[in-house]
Write a protein that holds these residues in place. Sequence first.
Motif, mmCIF file in Angstrom:
data_model
loop_
_atom_site.group_PDB
_atom_site.id
_atom_site.type_symbol
_atom_site.label_atom_id
_atom_site.label_comp_id
_atom_site.label_asym_id
_atom_site.label_seq_id
_atom_site.Cartn_x
_atom_site.Cartn_y
_atom_site.Cartn_z
ATOM 1 N N SER A 23 0.828 -1.197 0.000
ATOM 2 C CA SER A 23 0.000 0.000 0.000
ATOM 3 C C SER A 23 0.866 1.251 0.000
ATOM 4 C CB SER A 23 -0.905 0.017 1.228
ATOM 5 O OG SER A 23 -0.128 0.163 2.401
ATOM 6 N N LYS A 24 0.238 2.402 -0.225
ATOM 7 C CA LYS A 24 0.951 3.674 -0.208
ATOM 8 C C LYS A 24 1.546 3.933 1.167
ATOM 9 C CE LYS A 24 0.276 8.612 -1.138
ATOM 10 N NZ LYS A 24 -0.728 9.640 -1.567
ATOM 11 N N ALA A 25 0.760 3.676 2.211
ATOM 12 C CA ALA A 25 1.259 3.880 3.575
ATOM 13 C C ALA A 25 2.440 2.964 3.858
ATOM 14 C CB ALA A 25 0.142 3.633 4.577
ATOM 15 N N SER A 26 2.363 1.752 3.362
ATOM 16 C CA SER A 26 3.450 0.797 3.553
ATOM 17 C C SER A 26 4.722 1.274 2.863
ATOM 18 C CB SER A 26 3.032 -0.573 3.013
ATOM 19 O OG SER A 26 4.106 -1.488 3.032
ATOM 20 N N ARG A 27 4.590 1.828 1.679
ATOM 21 C CA ARG A 27 5.764 2.327 0.954
ATOM 22 C C ARG A 27 6.394 3.517 1.674
ATOM 23 N NH1 ARG A 27 2.289 1.178 -3.416
ATOM 24 N NH2 ARG A 27 1.679 3.379 -3.623
ATOM 25 N N HIS A 28 5.546 4.395 2.244
ATOM 26 C CA HIS A 28 6.081 5.516 3.015
ATOM 27 C C HIS A 28 6.825 5.011 4.248
ATOM 28 C CE1 HIS A 28 2.976 8.584 1.276
ATOM 29 N NE2 HIS A 28 3.952 8.304 0.443
ATOM 30 N N ALA A 29 6.252 3.993 4.899
ATOM 31 C CA ALA A 29 6.906 3.412 6.073
ATOM 32 C C ALA A 29 8.251 2.811 5.690
ATOM 33 C CB ALA A 29 6.000 2.356 6.706
ATOM 34 N N LEU A 30 8.309 2.170 4.534
ATOM 35 C CA LEU A 30 9.557 1.563 4.077
ATOM 36 C C LEU A 30 10.618 2.629 3.835
ATOM 37 C CD1 LEU A 30 11.217 -0.851 3.154
ATOM 38 C CD2 LEU A 30 10.201 -0.591 0.878
ATOM 39 N N VAL A 118 8.722 -0.899 12.161
ATOM 40 C CA VAL A 118 8.115 0.230 11.455
ATOM 41 C C VAL A 118 6.931 -0.268 10.641
ATOM 42 C CG1 VAL A 118 8.469 2.113 9.810
ATOM 43 C CG2 VAL A 118 10.361 1.387 11.286
ATOM 44 N N VAL A 119 5.788 0.390 10.814
ATOM 45 C CA VAL A 119 4.589 0.045 10.037
ATOM 46 C C VAL A 119 3.884 1.326 9.626
ATOM 47 C CG1 VAL A 119 4.189 -2.212 11.088
ATOM 48 C CG2 VAL A 119 3.192 -0.171 12.141
ATOM 49 N N GLY A 120 3.087 1.224 8.567
ATOM 50 C CA GLY A 120 2.233 2.329 8.161
ATOM 51 C C GLY A 120 0.929 2.286 8.944
ATOM 52 N N SER A 121 0.249 3.408 9.014
ATOM 53 C CA SER A 121 -0.973 3.471 9.807
ATOM 54 C C SER A 121 -2.182 2.927 9.073
ATOM 55 C CB SER A 121 -1.260 4.918 10.228
ATOM 56 O OG SER A 121 -1.545 5.715 9.093
ATOM 57 N N ARG A 122 -2.086 2.747 7.770
ATOM 58 C CA ARG A 122 -3.220 2.243 7.004
ATOM 59 C C ARG A 122 -2.701 1.557 5.749
ATOM 60 N NH1 ARG A 122 -7.529 6.510 4.923
ATOM 61 N NH2 ARG A 122 -7.573 6.986 7.147
ATOM 62 N N GLY A 123 -3.380 0.522 5.318
ATOM 63 C CA GLY A 123 -2.991 -0.165 4.091
ATOM 64 C C GLY A 123 -4.169 -0.902 3.525
ATOM 65 N N PRO A 151 2.260 7.843 9.694
ATOM 66 C CA PRO A 151 0.912 8.228 9.243
ATOM 67 C C PRO A 151 0.735 8.032 7.753
ATOM 68 C CG PRO A 151 1.842 9.911 10.687
ATOM 69 C CD PRO A 151 2.968 8.963 10.354
ATOM 70 N N VAL A 152 -0.492 7.740 7.370
ATOM 71 C CA VAL A 152 -0.762 7.423 5.969
ATOM 72 C C VAL A 152 -0.418 8.579 5.040
ATOM 73 C CG1 VAL A 152 -3.178 8.148 6.166
ATOM 74 C CG2 VAL A 152 -2.508 6.536 4.381
ATOM 75 N N GLY A 153 -0.610 9.824 5.480
ATOM 76 C CA GLY A 153 -0.369 10.965 4.601
ATOM 77 C C GLY A 153 1.015 11.573 4.732
ATOM 78 N N TRP A 154 1.896 10.942 5.528
ATOM 79 C CA TRP A 154 3.196 11.549 5.792
ATOM 80 C C TRP A 154 4.184 11.336 4.657
ATOM 81 C CZ3 TRP A 154 8.039 9.373 5.956
ATOM 82 C CH2 TRP A 154 9.069 10.177 6.451
#
Length: 336
Positions: A23-30, A118-123, A151-154
Amino acid sequence: MVREQQVPEVADPQAIIVGVDGSKASRHALRFAINEAQALERSIRLVGAYTIPSVAAATIDVSYVPIDDSSIRAAVTATLKEAAAEVKAAGVPVEAVIEIGDAAGVLVEESKQASLAVVGSRGKGGFAGRLLGTVSSALPAHSHCPTIVVPVGWTAEAERAAKHSSSRAVRNQRGDLVEFDESLESVPGLDFAGSVVVGIDSLGKSSPALWEAALLAEHRGTPLHIVGVVTTTVVGPEWLPSTHDVQRFFDEGSGTLEVAASAVAQKYPQLTVEWTLFDGQPAEVLVRASDTADVLVIGSRGRGGFAGLLLGSTSQSVLPYAQCPTMVVRVPRDSR
């Protein structure tokens, strides 16, 4: 290398584990995890998890029809390979594991051999399909290492500004008494841009969150800003704080922060350390700090100024509204 986890041994027991679902949130977390791995000189272990669907037969009491999981496994494998390629391109050592099971439980188990999660807040499905649901609340509650929720939008490049707050700064490291207009319902928030911000309670310099934040700031090469909160708001006619009471609360809170800052400065002499004492509500102070901070660090339970902010209420009151990556550090129950 993508492997299915069969044994508890891992390539690097101090790796940063990252929950990956594509997900987008997951990619940001990565991307956040990659930056931390470079700063901390750690490897990354990507973790993918999935459950095997089954269909219960309606006319039989106990009977399940297994569903072929090969397509699910193939999709998870492809996602992990893509993520692994991004990590390798950044020059960070990487391994990846695929496990069958609930994502939160899988990550908690993996955290036994990790320095950071590390995890994203939404996926979508997998790790974060439920908005601040199982993973981003259960993982910080049960993880064996500090957990950062992104955060998902970060994004690191996004411009952020401090918002107004009803919680007010009353003291800082210079010993100043901050003046403000009592008639105002809110005041401009402080700008914590470029800093790691940590909230501490009466544990003061013994707070595990303080030392995780100091280590993080030292490796990132950014200042550390310590915040504390006292609450003088009148909640009923049974108690009206006198001027002397308020002054005492401020003095005690300032003293705790000053001692904590001095302890950090002694261990990390090259680190810039500042502190601010607020009068207000702890959750609001933490959320408003996240408006501009690079990383927010909070303990999983609190006493004194942060009393009531147990992990459940912290994740419910802070994580859903945090605007920056937020590290949750578990505090042992026997901490004094």
